[in-house]
Design a protein around this motif. Sequence first.
Motif, PDB file in Angstrom:
ATOM      1  N   PHE A 197      75.598  55.415  -8.087  1.00 15.24           N
ATOM      2  CA  PHE A 197      74.614  56.851  -7.594  1.00 15.24           C
ATOM      3  C   PHE A 197      74.822  56.889  -6.716  1.00 15.24           C
ATOM      4  CE2 PHE A 197      71.436  53.801 -10.076  1.00 15.24           C
ATOM      5  CZ  PHE A 197      71.904  54.154 -11.267  1.00 15.24           C
ATOM      6  N   LEU A 198      75.767  58.654  -7.059  1.00 15.52           N
ATOM      7  CA  LEU A 198      76.245  59.441  -5.207  1.00 15.52           C
ATOM      8  C   LEU A 198      74.976  60.431  -5.641  1.00 15.52           C
ATOM      9  CD1 LEU A 198      79.795  60.323  -7.462  1.00 15.52           C
ATOM     10  CD2 LEU A 198      78.971  58.932  -5.750  1.00 15.52           C
ATOM     11  N   THR A 199      73.547  61.200  -5.874  1.00 18.97           N
ATOM     12  CA  THR A 199      72.833  61.472  -5.804  1.00 18.97           C
ATOM     13  C   THR A 199      71.138  60.725  -6.001  1.00 18.97           C
ATOM     14  OG1 THR A 199      72.656  62.363  -7.409  1.00 18.97           O
ATOM     15  CG2 THR A 199      74.162  63.245  -6.003  1.00 18.97           C
ATOM     16  N   ILE A 200      70.853  61.496  -4.897  1.00 16.22           N
ATOM     17  CA  ILE A 200      68.890  60.580  -5.123  1.00 16.22           C
ATOM     18  C   ILE A 200      68.551  60.934  -6.926  1.00 16.22           C
ATOM     19  CG2 ILE A 200      66.876  61.226  -3.921  1.00 16.22           C
ATOM     20  CD1 ILE A 200      67.846  61.622  -1.553  1.00 16.22           C
ATOM     21  N   ASP A 201      69.125  62.248  -7.251  1.00 17.39           N
ATOM     22  CA  ASP A 201      68.088  62.878  -8.528  1.00 17.39           C
ATOM     23  C   ASP A 201      69.296  61.215  -9.815  1.00 17.39           C
ATOM     24  OD1 ASP A 201      67.853  65.689  -8.026  1.00 17.39           O
ATOM     25  OD2 ASP A 201      69.806  65.382  -7.039  1.00 17.39           O
ATOM     26  N   GLU A 202      70.151  61.303  -9.871  1.00 16.67           N
ATOM     27  CA  GLU A 202      70.644  59.757 -10.651  1.00 16.67           C
ATOM     28  C   GLU A 202      70.093  59.302 -10.224  1.00 16.67           C
ATOM     29  OE1 GLU A 202      75.525  59.736 -10.983  1.00 16.67           O
ATOM     30  OE2 GLU A 202      74.425  60.490  -8.784  1.00 16.67           O
ATOM     31  N   VAL A 203      69.051  58.579  -9.014  1.00 18.61           N
ATOM     32  CA  VAL A 203      68.327  57.312  -9.043  1.00 18.61           C
ATOM     33  C   VAL A 203      66.934  57.496  -9.024  1.00 18.61           C
ATOM     34  CG1 VAL A 203      67.514  55.838  -7.034  1.00 18.61           C
ATOM     35  CG2 VAL A 203      69.997  57.093  -6.529  1.00 18.61           C
ATOM     36  N   LEU A 240      59.509  63.826  -6.039  1.00 20.40           N
ATOM     37  CA  LEU A 240      59.337  62.878  -5.314  1.00 20.40           C
ATOM     38  C   LEU A 240      61.018  62.945  -4.921  1.00 20.40           C
ATOM     39  CD1 LEU A 240      58.947  60.011  -5.249  1.00 20.40           C
ATOM     40  CD2 LEU A 240      60.269  59.431  -7.385  1.00 20.40           C
ATOM     41  N   LYS A 241      61.820  63.886  -4.858  1.00 18.54           N
ATOM     42  CA  LYS A 241      62.907  63.947  -4.149  1.00 18.54           C
ATOM     43  C   LYS A 241      62.921  64.481  -2.976  1.00 18.54           C
ATOM     44  CE  LYS A 241      67.268  66.100  -4.368  1.00 18.54           C
ATOM     45  NZ  LYS A 241      68.640  66.849  -4.580  1.00 18.54           N
ATOM     46  N   ALA A 242      61.981  65.378  -3.292  1.00 12.65           N
ATOM     47  CA  ALA A 242      61.225  66.060  -1.594  1.00 12.65           C
ATOM     48  C   ALA A 242      60.838  65.053  -0.761  1.00 12.65           C
ATOM     49  CB  ALA A 242      60.171  66.932  -2.016  1.00 12.65           C
ATOM     50  N   PHE A 243      59.917  64.866  -1.129  1.00 13.67           N
ATOM     51  CA  PHE A 243      59.018  63.540  -0.847  1.00 13.67           C
ATOM     52  C   PHE A 243      59.541  62.040   0.502  1.00 13.67           C
ATOM     53  CE2 PHE A 243      58.037  58.521  -0.288  1.00 13.67           C
ATOM     54  CZ  PHE A 243      57.054  58.918   0.363  1.00 13.67           C
ATOM     55  N   LEU A 244      61.033  62.088  -0.648  1.00 15.53           N
ATOM     56  CA  LEU A 244      62.113  60.812  -0.346  1.00 15.53           C
ATOM     57  C   LEU A 244      62.983  61.527   1.070  1.00 15.53           C
ATOM     58  CD1 LEU A 244      63.210  59.423  -3.633  1.00 15.53           C
ATOM     59  CD2 LEU A 244      61.232  58.108  -1.886  1.00 15.53           C
ATOM     60  N   LEU A 245      63.091  62.853   1.218  1.00 15.91           N
ATOM     61  CA  LEU A 245      64.238  63.452   1.906  1.00 15.91           C
ATOM     62  C   LEU A 245      63.344  63.081   3.356  1.00 15.91           C
ATOM     63  CD1 LEU A 245      66.106  66.161  -0.547  1.00 15.91           C
ATOM     64  CD2 LEU A 245      66.696  63.754   1.138  1.00 15.91           C
ATOM     65  N   SER A 246      61.661  63.662   3.094  1.00 17.92           N
ATOM     66  CA  SER A 246      60.893  64.269   4.276  1.00 17.92           C
ATOM     67  C   SER A 246      60.820  62.481   5.211  1.00 17.92           C
ATOM     68  CB  SER A 246      60.242  64.448   3.564  1.00 17.92           C
ATOM     69  OG  SER A 246      59.076  63.085   3.175  1.00 17.92           O
TER      70      SER A 246
END
Length: 353
Positions: free
Chosen positions: A291-297, A333-339
């Motif tokens: 997976f290249l991106t967090i979105d794919e995960v 969820l992506k925003a949280f993970l990046l935090s």
Amino acid sequence: MKKWLHICFLLIFISCSSGSDQQEEYIPIPVSLEVPILFQQKLIAPLIPADNPLTEEGIALGKKLFFDTILSKDNTQSCATCHNPENSFTDTDQFSDGIDGIRGTRNSMPLFNLVWNFDERFTWDGKEFSLEKQAFEPVSNPIEMHSNWIDVEKKLQNHPEYPSLFQLAFKTVAIDSALVVKAIAQFERTLISANSKFDKYLLGQVELTDNELNGFNVFMDETKGDCFHCHGSNNNPLWTDNKFHNNGLDATFTDLGLGGVTGDTNDNGKFRSPSLRNLAFTAPYMHDGRFLTIDEVINHYSEGLQNSETIDPLMKKIDQGGVNLTSQDKADLKAFLLSLSDYDFINNPKFQQ
């Protein structure tokens, strides 16, 4: 600089003590890790082996070795080649290539907070017990540094600096592989990441956005993301359980993961849960970097799960393909993970060459 001059003076004193048969022995300076506040509150003490205590000299030597290409057969690659500090000590390629241009089959794991891996099982499949043992293989692995330890020891022994540095760190100028990996492990145990935006939020220093807060709630909600079982929560600053799970990537396995180590078919397809810290720097993701991106995960867990005999029971919604998040919940969820990304860590001069 003053510290280095002091060490040089001591080396001269040790080797050139005049008119006396008794020479004072230099004692390495012990180091106590600076444990971050959240880690003090939530975790037990760091795991430091009794036979390899941290010292200023051992850590400095380990850092030098970590960035030195002398460990590879043709002097072109170092540990940092596949574990780049700018990428949270991992590689941006799906599979790292060795000195012969041969690529492996697994993504390079990031290196941080290793001193709290209490099970002491390292690598994606847990085959290495202790950081010291993990550091042995890349040097001689034919698809990595493709050297051999006898040659490496000779190169280090004949180096103008290393014998003196080993004398300082380990009280001997006789260099062997055991001391090399001890020094590297000492440096790796200092790689602590604990200053992300979410860490600061837990300490009351910053506020999270509404999206980040909702993303954390999605992460913790068993009816939504249900991520915390494998990756911890605000009560686990590691953001991983360091256990091995089959997270539904495949219906059949070309890479057995933990099963290839234990020989137990019940372990087939299980890989170590990586920390969710520093995802902003560690793409691509999963053991094989698929997976290249967090979105794919996120999409994988939302609607892409693959069933198999060993899929983890925590993948509760396998019959539905996943947890089926809304588009907004995915974005939050992506925003949280990046935090959870720690920019101070990747820019820490102590961890740079």
